[in-house]
Motif scaffolding. Structure first.
Motif, PDB file in Angstrom:
ATOM      1  N   ALA A 246       0.826  -1.206   0.000  1.00 34.16           N
ATOM      2  CA  ALA A 246       0.000   0.000   0.000  1.00 34.16           C
ATOM      3  C   ALA A 246       0.861   1.258   0.000  1.00 34.16           C
ATOM      4  N   VAL A 247       1.903   1.271   0.818  1.00 37.14           N
ATOM      5  CA  VAL A 247       2.779   2.445   0.897  1.00 37.14           C
ATOM      6  C   VAL A 247       3.577   2.605  -0.397  1.00 37.14           C
ATOM      7  N   ALA A 248       4.073   1.494  -0.946  1.00 33.70           N
ATOM      8  CA  ALA A 248       4.816   1.559  -2.206  1.00 33.70           C
ATOM      9  C   ALA A 248       3.914   2.075  -3.332  1.00 33.70           C
ATOM     10  N   ALA A 249       2.697   1.568  -3.394  1.00 33.85           N
ATOM     11  CA  ALA A 249       1.757   1.994  -4.447  1.00 33.85           C
ATOM     12  C   ALA A 249       1.369   3.456  -4.282  1.00 33.85           C
ATOM     13  N   ARG A 250       1.178   3.899  -3.043  1.00 34.05           N
ATOM     14  CA  ARG A 250       0.844   5.309  -2.789  1.00 34.05           C
ATOM     15  C   ARG A 250       1.999   6.213  -3.224  1.00 34.05           C
ATOM     16  N   THR A 251       3.206   5.799  -2.872  1.00 32.83           N
ATOM     17  CA  THR A 251       4.391   6.580  -3.220  1.00 32.83           C
ATOM     18  C   THR A 251       4.565   6.651  -4.733  1.00 32.83           C
ATOM     19  N   TYR A 252       4.384   5.526  -5.394  1.00 33.70           N
ATOM     20  CA  TYR A 252       4.511   5.475  -6.850  1.00 33.70           C
ATOM     21  C   TYR A 252       3.473   6.389  -7.509  1.00 33.70           C
ATOM     22  N   ALA A 253       2.263   6.399  -6.964  1.00 36.30           N
ATOM     23  CA  ALA A 253       1.206   7.258  -7.505  1.00 36.30           C
ATOM     24  C   ALA A 253       1.576   8.734  -7.349  1.00 36.30           C
ATOM     25  N   LEU A 254       2.030   9.130  -6.166  1.00 32.07           N
ATOM     26  CA  LEU A 254       2.406  10.529  -5.929  1.00 32.07           C
ATOM     27  C   LEU A 254       3.564  10.948  -6.825  1.00 32.07           C
ATOM     28  N   TYR A 255       4.526  10.053  -7.006  1.00 32.71           N
ATOM     29  CA  TYR A 255       5.670  10.349  -7.875  1.00 32.71           C
ATOM     30  C   TYR A 255       5.189  10.619  -9.306  1.00 32.71           C
ATOM     31  N   ASN A 256       4.317   9.765  -9.815  1.00 31.12           N
ATOM     32  CA  ASN A 256       3.823   9.924 -11.179  1.00 31.12           C
ATOM     33  C   ASN A 256       2.937  11.149 -11.330  1.00 31.12           C
ATOM     34  N   MET A 257       2.195  11.501 -10.293  1.00 29.89           N
ATOM     35  CA  MET A 257       1.377  12.706 -10.345  1.00 29.89           C
ATOM     36  C   MET A 257       2.239  13.943 -10.530  1.00 29.89           C
ATOM     37  N   LYS A 258       3.373  13.946  -9.863  1.00 35.55           N
ATOM     38  CA  LYS A 258       4.288  15.089  -9.981  1.00 35.55           C
ATOM     39  C   LYS A 258       4.881  15.159 -11.385  1.00 35.55           C
ATOM     40  N   GLN A 259       5.198  13.996 -11.963  1.00 36.17           N
ATOM     41  CA  GLN A 259       5.811  13.958 -13.288  1.00 36.17           C
ATOM     42  C   GLN A 259       4.825  14.316 -14.400  1.00 36.17           C
ATOM     43  N   SER A 260       3.544  14.074 -14.162  1.00 33.14           N
ATOM     44  CA  SER A 260       2.546  14.244 -15.232  1.00 33.14           C
ATOM     45  C   SER A 260       1.603  15.416 -14.994  1.00 33.14           C
ATOM     46  N   ALA A 261       2.020  16.370 -14.190  1.00 39.60           N
ATOM     47  CA  ALA A 261       1.137  17.486 -13.824  1.00 39.60           C
ATOM     48  C   ALA A 261       0.597  18.230 -15.043  1.00 39.60           C
ATOM     49  N   ALA A 262       1.368  18.315 -16.109  1.00 38.89           N
ATOM     50  CA  ALA A 262       0.947  19.058 -17.300  1.00 38.89           C
ATOM     51  C   ALA A 262       0.195  18.184 -18.300  1.00 38.89           C
ATOM     52  N   LYS A 263       0.009  16.913 -17.987  1.00 39.15           N
ATOM     53  CA  LYS A 263      -0.648  15.984 -18.904  1.00 39.15           C
ATOM     54  C   LYS A 263      -2.125  15.805 -18.535  1.00 39.15           C
ATOM     55  N   ALA A 264      -2.864  15.136 -19.406  1.00 37.67           N
ATOM     56  CA  ALA A 264      -4.298  14.940 -19.179  1.00 37.67           C
ATOM     57  C   ALA A 264      -4.571  13.925 -18.079  1.00 37.67           C
ATOM     58  N   TYR A 265      -3.656  12.993 -17.857  1.00 35.73           N
ATOM     59  CA  TYR A 265      -3.847  11.977 -16.824  1.00 35.73           C
ATOM     60  C   TYR A 265      -2.497  11.613 -16.206  1.00 35.73           C
ATOM     61  N   ASP A 266      -2.549  10.948 -15.059  1.00 35.18           N
ATOM     62  CA  ASP A 266      -1.328  10.614 -14.323  1.00 35.18           C
ATOM     63  C   ASP A 266      -0.835   9.194 -14.599  1.00 35.18           C
ATOM     64  N   VAL A 267      -1.748   8.245 -14.583  1.00 37.63           N
ATOM     65  CA  VAL A 267      -1.369   6.835 -14.734  1.00 37.63           C
ATOM     66  C   VAL A 267      -2.410   6.091 -15.563  1.00 37.63           C
ATOM     67  N   GLN A 268      -2.012   4.915 -16.006  1.00 38.67           N
ATOM     68  CA  GLN A 268      -2.928   3.972 -16.639  1.00 38.67           C
ATOM     69  C   GLN A 268      -3.212   2.852 -15.638  1.00 38.67           C
ATOM     70  N   PRO A 269      -4.325   2.130 -15.794  1.00 44.96           N
ATOM     71  CA  PRO A 269      -4.687   1.105 -14.802  1.00 44.96           C
ATOM     72  C   PRO A 269      -4.098  -0.272 -15.109  1.00 44.96           C
ATOM     73  N   THR A 270      -2.932  -0.297 -15.761  1.00 47.92           N
ATOM     74  CA  THR A 270      -2.319  -1.548 -16.193  1.00 47.92           C
ATOM     75  C   THR A 270      -0.894  -1.650 -15.673  1.00 47.92           C
ATOM     76  N   THR A 271      -0.203  -2.703 -16.066  1.00 50.79           N
ATOM     77  CA  THR A 271       1.187  -2.881 -15.655  1.00 50.79           C
ATOM     78  C   THR A 271       2.115  -1.829 -16.259  1.00 50.79           C
ATOM     79  N   ASN A 272       1.590  -0.995 -17.168  1.00 52.39           N
ATOM     80  CA  ASN A 272       2.383   0.156 -17.617  1.00 52.39           C
ATOM     81  C   ASN A 272       2.709   1.055 -16.431  1.00 52.39           C
ATOM     82  N   HIS A 273       1.816   1.069 -15.450  1.00 54.57           N
ATOM     83  CA  HIS A 273       2.049   1.780 -14.189  1.00 54.57           C
ATOM     84  C   HIS A 273       1.797   0.795 -13.047  1.00 54.57           C
ATOM     85  N   GLN A 274       0.569   0.745 -12.548  1.00 58.51           N
ATOM     86  CA  GLN A 274       0.192  -0.289 -11.593  1.00 58.51           C
ATOM     87  C   GLN A 274      -1.265  -0.661 -11.830  1.00 58.51           C
ATOM     88  N   VAL A 275      -1.590  -1.923 -11.608  1.00 60.98           N
ATOM     89  CA  VAL A 275      -2.915  -2.437 -11.950  1.00 60.98           C
ATOM     90  C   VAL A 275      -3.957  -1.843 -11.008  1.00 60.98           C
TER      91      VAL A 275
END
Length: 507
Positions: A246-275
């Motif tokens: 849970a902590v690893a997934a939360r951290t990964y999500a926050l990291y990607n949110m910071k990287q994709s702030a200028a994009k339309a979305y932060d992550v995909q719901p697949t193994t491209n990011h996390q399921v």
């Protein structure tokens, strides 16, 4: 005879009412019922509204003791002509508003008070080239791009989302360049269905350049994790392992949110990011793990890390520079504590081919070397390893395929794809029995030379995934062996697999 008696009673009652100015109300009925017979109803309509009173007369006949009840209701109302016109106008306005599907009042605020301090993540769930018929668990509310209330629909209403002239439409009516839709059950958030899966939070509709739309789930990170953790690991695992995930997934999500702030979305719901499988994937055990670690993240020098994780490291994780081009200080190779017996074929696996089959696969991939003579590669042995063609975990970085036509140097990733392997941690064994583990021999002999087309080649490999960061099976093994007195053991797991980090509360 009985009927005539009853009629006399009715007539007397009516005359009495008239004498005392009691007038039946519009649609009031006079009913006489005899036991064992059908009811007969007479309706008298009076044009003048009057104040409501009631008069009831009960008659009992001696012959059969039938009971006949006559009930009359009247209403007295004094209404001026101007009031009548105002009332009619109000009724017309109300009817007009009711006839419209869009109701612009009492749309709930987009965010609930509980979400005030929790970041929201944007998950690209799907793209559509045509309209989207919306379904939810309750009433549906539409919001503009700035999350202002736009319209509200009953659960039974038909709501169709489309795109016209690069703007979102709801039942044909233009909303905005983009829009949100949420489901509500009173003041409690419901779920929105997409491809038969229920999702918490809102669905953002974003027009695309091709005239279609992106459907993006905007949901609080905590609720997002409810649908991530059980999709990534087994809900039956020890609770401390679930917390670590849970902590690893939360951290990964926050990291990607910071990287994709200028994009339309932060992550995909697949193994491209996390399921991420939405509300339907949720389990009590994994939800508890998320709740018990609310806001906790893995940080390096005060910033959330790219908390990569994988199924099984095969005995040892890898340094980032041996998988990527860059050296990431918190992604260092460490011993993996996965329980080999429990993790099954995600730990050790074998792909068997003949030399001729290997040559054919190389040709299909555009890597034809002709007749295979030899594979030049350091033999897999006890870790950590220090060879140019292998990482510290033993994962293949490069290998030379020598043929009668030419020699090609292929990366471990390329070899993995050509032969359908689970990881880059492997070795080739020609015409010999494969070892049971990667650490079986300190100085094993190389079996990389071919003699004939029918040579049996066993590609023996270990682990599943890239081998960087948290090993999920390793976390489960560590948690299973944790001391009973250990508190927040998930932190011990995380600081083992991520080097030099701290576990802190971000919100």
């Amino acid at each position: 005879m009985r009927l005539r008696a009853v009629n006399r009673v009715i007539l007397a009652a009516v005359l009495s009412c008239l004498m005392t100015s009691v007038v039946p109300v519009w649609g009031a009925s006079v009913t006489v019922t005899k036991e064992g017979s059908e009811s007969t109803t007479t309706t008298t309509t009076i044009k003048t509204p009057v104040k409501e009173t009631k008069s009831t007369t009960t008659v009992v006949t001696k012959a059969n003791k039938d009971t006949h009840t006559v009930t009359m209701t009247k209403t007295t109302t004094i209404t001026t002509k101007s009031e009548s016109k105002s009332a009619a106008k109000a009724t017309d306005t109300k009817n007009s508003a009711t006839a419209s599907n869009s109701k612009f009042t009492k749309v709930p605020a987009f965010n609930t008070p509980q979400q005030a301090n929790i970041p929201a993540i944007r998950v690209l769930l799907a793209t559509r080239s045509s309209t989207w018929p919306v379904a939810g668990s309750g009433q549906l509310a539409v919001y503009t791009s700035n999350k202002s209330p736009f319209a509200k629909f009953a659960a039974t209403d038909t709501v169709t989302i489309g795109v016209k002239n690069n703007k979102v439409t709801v039942n044909g009516k233009t909303v905005d360049g983009s829009a949100y839709i949420k489901s509500w059950q009173g003041n409690v958030e419901g779920t929105i269905l997409l491809d038969s899966k229920p999702y918490r939070g809102a669905i953002k509709i974003v027009p695309t350049s091709s005239g279609g739309m992106m459907l993006i789930n905007e949901v609080s990170i905590e609720e997002y994790l409810y649908g991530v953790v059980p999709a990534e690991v087994s809900p039956s695992w020890p609770q401390e392992a679930l917390k670590a995930q849970a902590v690893a997934a939360r951290t990964y999500a926050l990291y990607n949110m910071k990287q994709s702030a200028a994009k339309a979305y932060d992550v995909q719901p697949t193994t491209n990011h996390q399921v991420y499988n939405g509300q339907a994937a949720e389990f009590n055990s994994t939800t508890k793990a998320v709740d018990d670690t609310k806001g906790m993240v893995v940080q390096y020098k005060g910033q959330p890390i790219e908390a990569l994780f994988h199924s099984n490291a095969g005995g040892y994780t890898e340094n980032s520079e041996n998988v990527w081009a860059s050296n990431v200080p918190y992604l260092r190779g460490v011993k993996d504590y996965a329980d080999y017996k429990q993790s099954g074929d995600s730990f050790a696996w074998t792909v068997k081919l003949t030399r001729a089959e290997m040559e054919a696969k190389l040709r299909v991939a555009g890597k034809d070397v002709g007749t295979l003579k030899e594979i030049k590669l350091s033999t897999l042995r006890q870790r950590p390893m220090k060879f140019k063609d292998r990482g510290v975990s033993g994962r293949v970085m490069t290998a030379d395929f020598v043929g009668n036509k030419k020699t090609l140097t292929l990366t471990g990733e390329t070899i993995m794809k050509i032969f359908g392997l689970k990881s880059t941690l492997f070795d080739f064994y020609v015409n010999v029995k494969v070892p049971s583990t990667a650490d079986s021999f300190k100085n094993p002999k190389a079996y990389h030379t071919f003699k004939k087309a029918t040579d049996t080649v066993s590609i023996r490999g270990y682990g599943w995934g890239h081998g960087l960061g948290l090993s999920q099976w390793g976390a489960a093994a560590m948690a299973a062996k944790a001391p009973t007195s250990a508190k927040d053991y998930y932190k011990t797991i995380l600081t083992h697999y991520y080097t030099g980090v701290t576990i802190d509360k971000a919100y």
